[in-house]
Write an enzyme that holds these catalytic residues in place. Structure first.
Site, mmCIF file in Angstrom:
data_model
loop_
_atom_site.group_PDB
_atom_site.id
_atom_site.type_symbol
_atom_site.label_atom_id
_atom_site.label_comp_id
_atom_site.label_asym_id
_atom_site.label_seq_id
_atom_site.Cartn_x
_atom_site.Cartn_y
_atom_site.Cartn_z
ATOM 1 N N ASP A 81 -0.793 -21.751 -1.839
ATOM 2 C CA ASP A 81 -0.407 -20.980 -2.859
ATOM 3 C C ASP A 81 0.784 -21.037 -3.591
ATOM 4 O OD1 ASP A 81 -2.914 -19.441 -2.606
ATOM 5 O OD2 ASP A 81 -2.129 -18.150 -1.127
ATOM 6 N N PHE A 110 0.669 -1.145 0.227
ATOM 7 C CA PHE A 110 0.095 -0.009 0.139
ATOM 8 C C PHE A 110 0.887 1.245 -0.103
ATOM 9 C CE2 PHE A 110 -2.707 2.772 2.515
ATOM 10 C CZ PHE A 110 -3.528 3.268 1.668
ATOM 11 N N ARG A 155 -6.596 -14.492 0.749
ATOM 12 C CA ARG A 155 -5.368 -14.188 1.458
ATOM 13 C C ARG A 155 -4.326 -15.182 1.011
ATOM 14 N NH1 ARG A 155 -4.924 -17.669 5.627
ATOM 15 N NH2 ARG A 155 -6.946 -18.682 6.161
ATOM 16 N N SER A 169 3.617 -6.459 2.799
ATOM 17 C CA SER A 169 2.255 -5.897 3.243
ATOM 18 C C SER A 169 1.246 -6.259 2.463
ATOM 19 C CB SER A 169 2.337 -4.436 3.049
ATOM 20 O OG SER A 169 1.274 -3.789 3.549
ATOM 21 N N LEU A 170 0.493 -5.294 1.672
ATOM 22 C CA LEU A 170 -0.548 -5.724 0.702
ATOM 23 C C LEU A 170 -0.029 -6.560 -0.580
ATOM 24 C CD1 LEU A 170 -3.604 -5.254 0.426
ATOM 25 C CD2 LEU A 170 -3.114 -3.238 -0.684
ATOM 26 N N HIS A 192 5.992 -2.379 10.760
ATOM 27 C CA HIS A 192 5.620 -3.094 9.549
ATOM 28 C C HIS A 192 6.991 -3.298 8.556
ATOM 29 C CE1 HIS A 192 2.625 -4.421 6.876
ATOM 30 N NE2 HIS A 192 2.422 -3.456 6.117
ATOM 31 N N ASP A 199 5.373 -9.433 6.363
ATOM 32 C CA ASP A 199 4.421 -8.863 7.228
ATOM 33 C C ASP A 199 3.026 -8.534 6.270
ATOM 34 O OD1 ASP A 199 3.859 -8.030 9.747
ATOM 35 O OD2 ASP A 199 3.769 -6.192 9.431
ATOM 36 N N ASP A 210 -1.946 -17.977 1.822
ATOM 37 C CA ASP A 210 -2.201 -19.237 2.588
ATOM 38 C C ASP A 210 -1.096 -20.218 1.957
ATOM 39 O OD1 ASP A 210 -3.648 -21.607 0.979
ATOM 40 O OD2 ASP A 210 -4.354 -19.687 0.130
#
Length: 473
Positions: A213, A96, A208, A171-172, A281, A194, A210
Site C-alpha cells: 500500500d 471506530f 486490509r 485501529s480502523l 488498543h 494497532d 499490507d
C-alpha cells in the site's frame, strides 16, 4: 423452463452482489471479498459520502491550534490555506467511534511541529465511524477513497508528489490508510497503529493494510491478543515491512489499573472508561506520540518471538542496526525487504514511555552467599536507579549477565554502582564484590568495562570505575 431461468438469474445476481457508485470515488460492491465470507459474513454497503461527511482539518506550524478545512469539492480551499508544497504532509486518521479533533490527534500534530515543519491533516470521519462496527468497517472504504482523491488533487493541481505523504491510521483508520494507499501509486509511507482485527484479519490484501500500500509500511501492535476470548481489538497478522510488538504486542504495562484510577487520570468519565476498556488498543498512538520527541527512545530488536527477546537472545542490535518504533522508523537502513520483519522492545507503563536497553555482565568476587545483585549506571546525561540483575547463589569468579530497560539514556557511561543483599542476618558479615562489570547499550557496538578490587557488605554501594578504554566489538 421459465422457473429455471428465473432461479438462475437470481442466483447470478446474488453472486455478483449489490453495488453503489459515488462519482469520482468509484463503485463499492458487497461481493466477495468485501462480504459474504467467514470473516465478513454480513452484506453491508458503505454509506454515501454525504452521510459519512468526511472533513480534512489542516494544522501547520503557522496554525497549530486552529484548523483550516480543506474541501474535496473546492480545491481552492487548499490554495487559500497554510498548506505548503515544500513540506511533507502527514495525515492522521482515527478509528471506530473516534473523531478527528480528539485531543490525541491534535497533540500528535503539535508534537510534530516541535521537530519539523509539516502539513498535518486530521481526517475527521466521525459520522461514518460512530455507528455499528460492521457499518463503520464498510464506511472506511469510502473514506479511504476520499483520502486518495485528496492526494490526487494535490498531485494534479500542485504537482505535489505522493512520495512526500505519510498516512498514520489508528485501529480502523489503519485500514483506511491502506485503502487510500492501494489507490495511490508511489505513496511514501503508511503507519498502522494497532490495525483492528475484526473483519480484516485473514482477508485478502485488497481488504486490509499490507506492505504493497506504500513504499514503506510500518505497524505497531499493542492489542494483538485474540478477540475471542481475550477481547484483543488489534490484529496479530503482519501488515507492514516492519512490524513492531512492544511488550510482546498483547498486554501493555500500566493497562491493568482499575476503572476509577483511569477516570481520575484522564479527567473525564468517557475518556476514562474508554481508556480502561481499550487501554492496550490506545497505547499504539500514545507510543507513537512519545516517539516524536524521543528519537532514540524506542529502539526495537529483530527477534523471532517475545519469549526470545525476554530471554536475552536478541541483544545487541545486528551490524546493520535497529529501527526506532514510531515516528522515525523510516530512518532504518533496512526498512524494506521481501520478507516482513518482526521487532520487539519494552516500554514504560506511563508517559514518558521511552526506554533504553542495556546489557550488563558481572564477574563476582568475595564470599559465596545467597542473595540479590543490582546495578545502577551513571553517565554524562544522568543516572539510572538500581536494576535487578540476579537472584540466587552468588559465587565468586562466576559471571552473571542480564538486560534491563532504563528510563533514560545515560549517555557516556562513567561509572557503575554495585549492590547486593539477602535480608538474612549473618553474624560473619560476608562481603561480596564485582571484579568487573561490562555494560553495552543495545544500539551501539561499544562495550564499557568497569573494575574494582573491593568487596562490600550487603546494602553497601560499591562504585566501579573504568578499568580500560571502551572496546568496539
Amino acid at each position: 423452463m421459465l422457473l429455471f431461468w428465473t432461479t438462475t438469474l437470481l442466483l447470478l445476481g446474488a453472486a455478483r452482489g449489490k453495488e453503489v457508485c459515488y462519482g469520482d470515488l468509484g463503485c463499492f460492491s458487497d461481493a466477495e471479498p468485501w462480504a459474504g465470507t467467514a470473516v465478513r459474513p454480513l452484506k453491508i454497503l458503505p454509506w454515501t459520502p454525504e452521510k459519512i461527511d468526511t472533513h480534512f482539518l489542516l494544522y501547520t506550524n503557522e496554525n497549530p491550534d486552529n484548523f483550516q478545512i480543506l474541501h474535496l469539492s473546492d480545491p481552492s480551499t487548499i490554495e487559500a490555506s497554510n498548506f505548503q508544497t515544500t513540506r511533507k504532509t502527514r495525515f492522521i486518521i482515527h478509528g471506530f467511534i473516534d473523531k478527528g479533533d480528539e485531543s490525541w490527534v491534535t497533540d500528535m500534530c503539535k508534537a510534530m511541529f516541535e521537530v519539523e515543519e509539516v502539513n498535518c491533516v486530521c481526517v475527521d470521519w466521525r459520522k461514518g465511524s460512530q455507528t455499528t462496527y460492521t457499518q463503520a468497517a464498510n464506511n472506511m472504504r469510502v473514506v479511504g477513497a476520499q483520502v486518495a482523491q485528496m492526494l490526487n488533487i494535490l498531485l494534479t493541481n500542485y504537482s505535489y508528489s505522493p512520495s512526500k505523504v505519510h498516512l498514520i491510521g489508528h485501529s480502523l483508520g489503519a485500514h483506511v490508510a491502506g485503502m487510500a494507499g492501494s489507490r495511490t501509486p508511489g505513496l511514501g509511507r503508511i503507519t498502522g497503529l494497532d490495525p483492528v482485527e475484526a473483519s480484516f484479519e485473514g482477508t485478502p490484501e485488497e481488504v486490509r493494510l499490507d506492505p504493497s500500500d506504500a513504499d514503506f509500511v510500518d505497524v505497531i501492535h499493542t492489542d494483538a491478543a485474540p478477540l475471542i476470548p481475550f477481547l484483543g481489538f488489534g490484529t496479530s497478522q503482519l501488515g507492514g515491512h516492519l512490524d513492531f510488538f512492544p511488550n510482546g504486542g498483547q498486554n501493555m504495562p500500566g493497562c491493568k489499573k482499575n476503572a476509577l484510577s483511569q477516570i481520575i487520570d484522564l479527567d473525564g468519565i468517557w475518556s476514562g472508561t474508554r481508556d480502561f476498556v481499550a487501554c492496550n488498543h490506545l497505547r499504539s498512538y500514545k507510543y507513537y506520540l512519545d516517539s516524536i520527541l524521543n528519537p532514540k527512545g524506542f529502539t526495537a530488536y529483530p527477534c523471532t518471538s517475545y519469549r526470545d527477546f525476554e530471554s536475552n537472545k536478541c541483544f545487541p542490535c545486528p551490524d546493520h542496526g535497529c529501527p526506532q518504533m514510531g515516528h522515525y522508523a523510516d530512518k532504518f537502513a533496512g526498512r524494506t525487504s521481501e520478507e516482513q520483519q518482526k521487532f520487539f522492545l519494552n516500554t514504560g507503563d506511563a508517559k514518558n514511555f521511552a526506554r533504553w536497553r542495556y546489557g550488563v555482565s558481572i564477574t563476582l568476587s568475595g564470599k559465596m552467599v545467597t542473595g540479590q545483585v543490582k546495578v545502577a549506571l551513571f553517565g554524562n546525561k544522568g543516572n539510572t536507579h538500581q536494576y535487578d540483575i540476579f537472584s540466587g547463589i552468588i559465587k565468586p569468579g562466576s559471571t552473571l549477565s542480564s538486560e534491563f530497560d532504563a528510563e533514560l539514556d545515560v549517555g557516556t557511561i562513567e561509572k557503575v554502582k554495585f549492590l547486593w543483599n539477602n535480608k538474612v542476618v549473618n553474624p560473619t558479615f560476608p562481603k561480596v564484590g564485582a571484579a568487573k562489570i561490562t555494560v553495552q547499550k543495545g544500539e551501539e557496538q561499544t562495550v564499557y568495562n568497569f573494575c574494582s578490587e573491593d568487596a562490600v557488605r550487603e546494602d553497601i554501594l560499591l562504585t566501579l570505575t573504568p578499568c580500560e578504554t571502551p572496546n568496539t566489538i
